[in-house]
Motif scaffolding. Sequence first.
Motif, PDB file in Angstrom:
ATOM      1  N   LEU A  36       0.845  -1.238   0.077  1.00  0.00           N
ATOM      2  CA  LEU A  36       0.037  -0.014   0.009  1.00  0.00           C
ATOM      3  C   LEU A  36       0.941   1.219   0.072  1.00  0.00           C
ATOM      4  O   LEU A  36       0.652   2.340  -0.762  1.00  0.00           O
ATOM      5  CB  LEU A  36      -1.017   0.074   1.333  1.00  0.00           C
ATOM      6  N   ARG A  39       2.018   1.845  -3.354  1.00  0.00           N
ATOM      7  CA  ARG A  39       0.936   2.453  -4.212  1.00  0.00           C
ATOM      8  C   ARG A  39       0.863   4.061  -3.810  1.00  0.00           C
ATOM      9  O   ARG A  39       0.671   4.753  -4.843  1.00  0.00           O
ATOM     10  CB  ARG A  39      -0.356   1.704  -4.275  1.00  0.00           C
ATOM     11  N   LEU A  40       0.927   4.387  -2.728  1.00  0.00           N
ATOM     12  CA  LEU A  40       0.751   5.549  -2.205  1.00  0.00           C
ATOM     13  C   LEU A  40       1.729   6.474  -2.966  1.00  0.00           C
ATOM     14  O   LEU A  40       1.779   7.747  -2.808  1.00  0.00           O
ATOM     15  CB  LEU A  40       0.702   5.715  -0.790  1.00  0.00           C
ATOM     16  N   VAL A  42       3.162   5.775  -5.619  1.00  0.00           N
ATOM     17  CA  VAL A  42       3.307   5.345  -7.034  1.00  0.00           C
ATOM     18  C   VAL A  42       4.506   4.291  -7.382  1.00  0.00           C
ATOM     19  O   VAL A  42       5.068   4.646  -8.486  1.00  0.00           O
ATOM     20  CB  VAL A  42       3.435   6.792  -8.206  1.00  0.00           C
ATOM     21  N   ARG A  43       4.706   3.593  -6.534  1.00  0.00           N
ATOM     22  CA  ARG A  43       5.648   2.511  -7.074  1.00  0.00           C
ATOM     23  C   ARG A  43       4.798   1.069  -6.920  1.00  0.00           C
ATOM     24  O   ARG A  43       3.641   1.132  -6.583  1.00  0.00           O
ATOM     25  CB  ARG A  43       6.640   2.407  -5.825  1.00  0.00           C
ATOM     26  N   LEU A  44       5.534  -0.007  -7.185  1.00  0.00           N
ATOM     27  CA  LEU A  44       4.807  -1.303  -7.144  1.00  0.00           C
ATOM     28  C   LEU A  44       4.829  -2.164  -5.872  1.00  0.00           C
ATOM     29  O   LEU A  44       3.798  -2.982  -5.643  1.00  0.00           O
ATOM     30  CB  LEU A  44       5.432  -2.047  -8.215  1.00  0.00           C
ATOM     31  N   ASN A  47       7.129  -7.615  -5.348  1.00  0.00           N
ATOM     32  CA  ASN A  47       6.186  -8.579  -6.347  1.00  0.00           C
ATOM     33  C   ASN A  47       7.057  -9.519  -6.704  1.00  0.00           C
ATOM     34  O   ASN A  47       6.671 -10.103  -7.867  1.00  0.00           O
ATOM     35  CB  ASN A  47       5.805  -7.590  -7.315  1.00  0.00           C
ATOM     36  N   ARG A  48       8.078 -10.028  -6.398  1.00  0.00           N
ATOM     37  CA  ARG A  48       8.868 -11.078  -7.149  1.00  0.00           C
ATOM     38  C   ARG A  48       8.688 -12.280  -6.400  1.00  0.00           C
ATOM     39  O   ARG A  48       8.530 -13.238  -7.170  1.00  0.00           O
ATOM     40  CB  ARG A  48      10.557 -10.823  -6.710  1.00  0.00           C
ATOM     41  N   TRP A 290      -1.913   4.742   5.643  1.00  0.00           N
ATOM     42  CA  TRP A 290      -2.152   5.987   4.985  1.00  0.00           C
ATOM     43  C   TRP A 290      -1.514   7.173   5.634  1.00  0.00           C
ATOM     44  O   TRP A 290      -0.830   8.116   4.941  1.00  0.00           O
ATOM     45  CB  TRP A 290      -3.713   6.193   4.873  1.00  0.00           C
ATOM     46  N   VAL A 291      -1.788   7.442   7.118  1.00  0.00           N
ATOM     47  CA  VAL A 291      -0.961   8.386   7.731  1.00  0.00           C
ATOM     48  C   VAL A 291       0.531   8.302   7.433  1.00  0.00           C
ATOM     49  O   VAL A 291       1.255   9.282   7.186  1.00  0.00           O
ATOM     50  CB  VAL A 291      -1.135   8.236   9.066  1.00  0.00           C
ATOM     51  N   GLY A 293       2.094   6.992   4.961  1.00  0.00           N
ATOM     52  CA  GLY A 293       2.482   7.804   3.484  1.00  0.00           C
ATOM     53  C   GLY A 293       2.252   8.965   3.431  1.00  0.00           C
ATOM     54  O   GLY A 293       2.608   9.643   2.201  1.00  0.00           O
ATOM     55  N   THR A 294       1.598   9.658   4.172  1.00  0.00           N
ATOM     56  CA  THR A 294       1.150  11.183   3.940  1.00  0.00           C
ATOM     57  C   THR A 294       2.179  12.045   4.994  1.00  0.00           C
ATOM     58  O   THR A 294       2.453  13.208   4.205  1.00  0.00           O
ATOM     59  CB  THR A 294      -0.335  11.341   4.105  1.00  0.00           C
TER      60      THR A 294
ATOM     61  N   PHE B  31      -3.635  14.267   2.808  1.00  0.00           N
ATOM     62  CA  PHE B  31      -4.118  13.004   2.678  1.00  0.00           C
ATOM     63  C   PHE B  31      -4.865  12.578   1.336  1.00  0.00           C
ATOM     64  O   PHE B  31      -4.892  11.334   0.846  1.00  0.00           O
ATOM     65  CB  PHE B  31      -5.311  12.614   3.836  1.00  0.00           C
ATOM     66  N   THR B  44       7.047   2.545 -11.708  1.00  0.00           N
ATOM     67  CA  THR B  44       8.266   1.480 -11.662  1.00  0.00           C
ATOM     68  C   THR B  44       8.376   0.774 -13.006  1.00  0.00           C
ATOM     69  O   THR B  44       7.712   0.413 -13.616  1.00  0.00           O
ATOM     70  CB  THR B  44       7.894   0.441 -10.627  1.00  0.00           C
TER      71      THR B  44
END
Lengths: 328, 194, 176
Positions: A36, A39-40, A42-44, A47-48, A290-291, A293-294, B31, B44
């Motif tokens: 998450l 994604r916040l 803008v990465r992936l 996933n390996r 979320w917090v 990430g912000t 937020f 990516t």
Amino acid sequence: MINWIAGFIVLLIKSGLVLGILLLLASYLVWVERKLLARLQVRLGPNRAGKFGLLQPIADAIKLLTKEDIVPAAADRPIFLLAPAVVALTALLMFAVVPVGRDLVLFGRSIPMVISDINVALLMVFALSSLGVYGVALGGWASNSKFALIGGIRGAAQMVSYELPLGLSLVPVVMLAHSFSLVDIVNAQAAYPFILVQPLAFAIFVISAMAESKRIPFDLPEAENELGAGFHTEYSGMRFGLFFLGEYVHVQVLGALVSVFFLGGWRGPWLPGPAWLFVKITIVALIMIWVRGTLPRLRYDQLMAMCWKVLVPAALVNIVITGFVILI
Amino acid sequence: MPSENRKNRTKPAQSSEVSLAETLKAFGCGFATTAKHLLRKPITEQYPEEKRQLPPRSRARIVLTRDPEGDERCVACYLCSAVCPVSCISMQSAQREDGRRYAVWFRINFGRCIYCGLCEEACPTSAIQLTPDFENCRRDILTLVFEKQDLLVDHGGKDREYNFYRHAGIATDGAGKGAHFDEDQPVDPTTNLP
Amino acid sequence: MTIYALLFYLLAAVILVSTAIAVTRRNLVHAAIFLVASFFASALLFYLLGAPLLAMLEIIVYVGAIMVLFLFVIMMLKEKPASNRPAARGRKLWTATLGLIYLLAVILLVFATGPRGQTPLTPAVASPAAFGRYLFQGHWLGIEIASLLLLIALIGVLHLGHTAARRTAAGIEEEK
């Protein structure tokens, strides 16, 4: 005697279940957080290992377990070795008093869905969270490294300070529920969750609980860009893993406590109790990610000012108002 | 001036006190921004599957190039070896029968190389060049020592046209004194005729 | 010997041993940790005697707050290697005398309360509500005096900190 043995076996099964589920959830919470957070930003994210990186927690566990366990030459060996266990243990023990559902009736015997319903459960949670300080402070001190020491001192000061608003914010909850027992507190919210009547206490509790768990924006004890990794700079292998595990178990405990004190615990329509508790814990955990990430990290004086000049007075005023309303 | 000083000092504190509405607005804005990021496509690049075309001047594995005629460009002048900050280049110079200099052996230890590109800058003949090929990892560190045959390539690299011996006024079997580009015939010092 | 008595003696032994280790350590942090262990055992003793609220408060206040502050101060101060010089003889004599008097008083007390050398341990449980009622209805004056004392200490600290902060601020200004 048979009764006693049966009770003991049930207790063991319950503890084992809670421990297993907690650790499993903790490892997958790491995965959720990494995904998450990515994604916040803008990465992936991972996933390996496996589909969508779902095997990542297992890979991490194997890596941590097989890494060398380094003890610095100048470290205080016994304390250095014990400190991570304190952090993980206190976080895990807090779950012993969290009720997860309605009493279960098996073979005509009613089994309460909580490991231990002691009448001072709330205070036990506080006692354990204040014990968590020792893991941080002593881990930082025993490493005998400047970064770790500063991290440990910061952790001790921060956690002791935030214990106060944490405790004070829950006084109104106890006043409303007339009990320290978490089971009674959940039962008192049968009609409506306490967040509706105690929004201020809820906000204070969430903020100070986040500070207790040392997560962004309150991660001064580990502040990567100033202190390396803060109090766990010198730790490697599974000892670092225990600090890590402690943090994520702490996030779950926090979610459980928020739901028990303010969101009605396992109570909810349609779904069974444990499912509701799980949903609520997940929501709290997602919001915390979320917090993370912000928000940026607070400065040290801002951290202390917020605790002593905002949260503590607000909590005290809240107690007075609640008392007033209850009396009339 | 002390009172003024104090005023100056308290000023930032006053300006940092923002109203509750502003604070909440700032929080909400932050937020919302991160929440919007959830819907964006991740930027990516999945490296081993998606390989990005690197710029030609990016610095990675070192090669020794050849001039347009196909001869080795390296004249074994030792400048690259001298400038190398980690001393990873070594060679032995010699002279061919036609007068051109060359390296008998040329060795780069990529285990030490820091890919700074100073050798390329120092090279007078554009022989030593860095390429964008960065996937040069080995399990055994000794296999990172590259000999001349590993380094030589059969093209001119980034500078295809240049041929050192066509420009430098060095007499070889190919071109004598005065036979190079933009070069005057040598002056005979024994005569004062114009 | 009931299981309660067994637990009591076990905890008592833990308290005595860990406190003894705590007062003999040269390393302050080690001493603090052993003191924490001693507090822990005494909290469990409270629990055993049927006062779970007191047990938890003991852990929260003493282990969670006071000892952490001690630890905090120890960590902040640069730890000086303690000198190996033994204490002065006079001081030793005084401590030994006081300790002996204390021990005698305790022994006398034990025999006075149980003349036949027996004080049966009867577990009784006081619920937090009952405990609170007892404390705040029976001993409200003592509580108020204690809280007043704490308030005075708080104001005093605030005042000291305030003047100290102003003085340092003035010092910085003069330096400019």
